[in-house]
Design a protein around this motif. Structure first.
Motif, PDB file in Angstrom:
ATOM      1  N   ARG A 183       0.834  -1.193   0.000  1.00  0.00           N
ATOM      2  CA  ARG A 183       0.000   0.000   0.000  1.00  0.00           C
ATOM      3  C   ARG A 183       0.882   1.261   0.000  1.00  0.00           C
ATOM      4  O   ARG A 183       1.917   1.325   0.654  1.00  0.00           O
ATOM      5  N   GLU A 184       0.403   2.290  -0.714  1.00  0.00           N
ATOM      6  CA  GLU A 184       1.139   3.548  -0.773  1.00  0.00           C
ATOM      7  C   GLU A 184       1.078   4.314   0.544  1.00  0.00           C
ATOM      8  O   GLU A 184       1.978   5.098   0.866  1.00  0.00           O
ATOM      9  N   ASP A 185       0.011   4.091   1.331  1.00  0.00           N
ATOM     10  CA  ASP A 185      -0.127   4.852   2.573  1.00  0.00           C
ATOM     11  C   ASP A 185       0.561   4.179   3.756  1.00  0.00           C
ATOM     12  O   ASP A 185       0.402   4.589   4.899  1.00  0.00           O
ATOM     13  N   SER A 206      -4.879   1.902   6.510  1.00  0.00           N
ATOM     14  CA  SER A 206      -4.064   0.680   6.537  1.00  0.00           C
ATOM     15  C   SER A 206      -4.238  -0.052   7.865  1.00  0.00           C
ATOM     16  O   SER A 206      -4.247  -1.286   7.907  1.00  0.00           O
ATOM     17  N   GLU A 259      -7.399  -1.989   7.696  1.00  0.00           N
ATOM     18  CA  GLU A 259      -7.225  -3.236   6.935  1.00  0.00           C
ATOM     19  C   GLU A 259      -6.536  -4.296   7.796  1.00  0.00           C
ATOM     20  O   GLU A 259      -6.903  -5.470   7.767  1.00  0.00           O
TER      21      GLU A 259
END
Length: 595
Positions: A308-310, A382, A385
């Motif tokens: 993930r980019e974050d 995130s 998730e």
């Protein structure tokens, strides 16, 4: 009874009050009260307190004699005065007033005391094992071992098995450990091997037409010692059955283990049905194929989170981009644990050779945050998730490891045990059995890049023979299984390959030519070619079973005469040098390089 005793040292009660008795045993302990001398007399069965007055002509003799000397006493049974009883002894309500004694054997000064349960150096305990075995805990462990073996034997006979004995002198075979070799005098230059296990013989028993076999079998392997493995020799309950499938073997072993553990440890819980866990599932969820199911902690794969980019935790992200995996352990409701708890786990992981464990705790203010050294690198999305994938709640903590699959399996497996113990999550009043199944038939040696058997080479692969994917042998599963209890592997077993052509094919994948199989396993392959039934078996380790029942951490504590870490018997001075004349008879010439 005889001239040495009318009773043993655990029998006397108030019923024998005022009777004249004779006891024999070891002087366990003496207590000198000036005009009275108290002696605890011990035999195999227990203790009896004996007392002698200073006016007795034998007083001075008993005053001077050393502990562990063997004596026979005759005296009158007396009820103890109120308040002096010993409720911990079966003889605690009486004592024997000594009238006469005979010294049967005097003891020298002891290298280690028998009274008490202090710990002593291994070399002293093993050199004087006959003294060590007089200690109460050791004596009870060895009696337990005897009773366990007797119970196993009776249960196996009850279940319809026949007991046979297989040869001790046999041929060498590649079964995973070094053989102990025995030179043959009548066949110069040739050697027997002591059996690493009766593997081939028990299969030959099935080929011979017998239906169910068992044996309390001695096994010999020249391998290094561990806490749960003796160097040199050990005993196993060897079992083989004809016309069976995997579940038939499981049914027999589950019945035996449930009855055995209920008999000898009735205060502890035992699961009545042993869960089946695939090898792949075990490695993913526990990091090991020897999981301790008393520990509720599970390992989860969270590699995808780091794509993930974050998520800005660059160290892990770079490793993941190069093929590494990230897995974690979640601990429930640990928000109140101090920072020192988490740091100590991280430090411990580094001491085990890992790069450490990253961690944080979930908390919520106006939004969900990660509290801890790396929590700031995760966005709220995130973290949500993570909460979904790992079933985390606010107040839970997470420990993460990144690396190759084998690296993180190793560190998270032992971390799971460590964290479980630190948080007191492990129920010590439980025996948690399970079966590990669906082992791969083959594995790839990381150094040589060669395909090898992962388990027992005589195992039957899963699936129809004509549908097996021989071009991709690492995908082939076998009917191989392990039984595990509380993180201890008790045994490996398998449904056997009874088809010669299939055996040649499987061995060829592992680099064996047909002539190699014919040479190394001549008895087996020849017998199978004359019609063999489908058969399978297992061989639980007796030593490890007794370890669990005795709640001991080292196999030495349940073995009568064990060797030390260097495979030496310090009591009997084995191994030892032998006369050159004997070596000549055996056609052996020593070639020892001097430093």
């Amino acid at each position: 009874m005889n001239k040495y005793r009318t009773h043993n040292c655990s029998e006397l009660t108030e019923r024998e009050n005022n009777k004249i008795v004779t006891l024999s045993g070891w002087i366990h302990r003496k207590r000198d009260h000036g005009n009275l001398l108290f002696i605890d007399l011990r035999d195999h069965f227990g203790l009896t307190q004996c007392v002698i007055e200073n006016k007795n002509k034998f007083f001075n003799i008993l005053e001077k004699i050393r502990p562990e000397s063997v004596i026979s006493i005759t005296g009158k049974v007396l009820k103890r005065e109120k308040g002096t009883e010993n409720v911990e002894l079966s003889t605690g309500n009486i004592e024997v007033s000594i009238q006469n004694i005979k010294i049967l054997a005097e003891a020298k000064d002891l290298p280690m005391p028998v009274f008490g349960e202090q710990d002593y150096p291994e070399d002293i305990r093993l050199k004087y094992r006959f003294l060590d075995l007089r200690r109460d805990s050791m004596h009870k462990n060895i009696i337990l071992r005897s009773n366990v073996i007797s119970f196993i034997r009776s249960e196996m006979l009850r279940l319809g098995f026949l007991e046979f004995q297989t040869p001790i002198l046999t041929s060498s075979s590649p079964e995973g450990a070094r053989d102990f070799l025995v030179p043959s005098r009548l066949n110069p230059g040739k050697f027997y091997a002591l059996p690493q296990a009766p593997q081939q013989f028990k299969q030959l028993i099935m080929v011979s037409g017998f239906d169910k076999y068992f044996q309390i079998a001695p096994c010999f392997r020249d391998e290094d010692a561990r806490a749960d493995r003796s160097p040199g020799e050990f005993y196993q309950l060897d079992i083989e059955m004809s016309f069976v499938e995997q579940e038939d073997v499981f049914k027999v072993i589950e019945t035996l283990m449930i009855n055995l553990f209920k008999k000898f440890s009735p205060k502890k819980d035992i699961n009545s049905k042993f869960p089946r866990i695939s090898y792949n599932e075990a490695m993913l969820n526990y990091g090991t194929d020897k999981p301790d199911l008393r520990n509720p902690l599970l390992i989860k794969d969270i590699t995808n989170i780091f794509t993930r980019e974050d998520v800005k935790f660059d160290i892990f992200k770079k490793m993941v981009s190069k093929g590494s995996k990230v897995r974690c352990i979640v601990t429930k409701d640990t928000k109140d644990k101090p920072r020192s708890f988490f740091d100590s786990i991280d430090k411990w992981a580094k001491e085990q050779g890992a790069s450490g464990l990253a961690y944080f705790t979930l908390e919520k203010t106006d939004k969900i945050l990660g509290k801890g050294p790396i929590g700031k690198f995760f966005s709220e999305d995130s973290l949500k998730e993570l909460m979904k994938n790992c079933k985390m709640n606010i107040g839970d903590s997470i420990f993460m490891a990144c690396g190759s699959e084998k690296e993180i399996e190793k560190i998270l497996s032992i971390s799971r045990d460590k964290i479980g113990k630190e948080l007191n999550l492990i129920d010590k009043n439980q025996y948690a059995f399970c079966w590990i199944i669906d082992y791969p038939m083959f594995e790839l040696d990381e150094q040589t890049k060669k395909i090898e058997f992962s388990h027992n080479p005589f195992s039957m692969p899963q699936g129809e023979i004509e549908e097996l994917d021989f071009k991709n042998p690492l995908n082939i599963k076998a009917y191989q299984y392990d039984i595990v209890c509380n993180g201890v592997e008790l045994s490996s077993g398998a449904i056997r390959n009874h088809i010669p052509d299939l055996m040649y094919k499987l061995f060829s994948i592992a680099g064996y030519e047909k002539r190699d199989v014919d040479e190394k396993f001549s008895g087996m392959i020849n017998a199978l070619s004359y019609g063999a039934p489908p058969h399978g078996g297992i061989a639980p380790g007796v030593d490890r079973i007794v370890m669990l029942l005795a709640d001991e951490k080292n196999i030495r504590e349940v073995t009568l005469f064990p060797m030390n870490q260097n495979a030496q018997d310090l009591m009997m001075n084995a191994p030892s040098n032998v006369d050159d004349k004997l070596l000549k008879e055996l056609s052996i010439k020593k070639n020892i390089k001097k430093d």
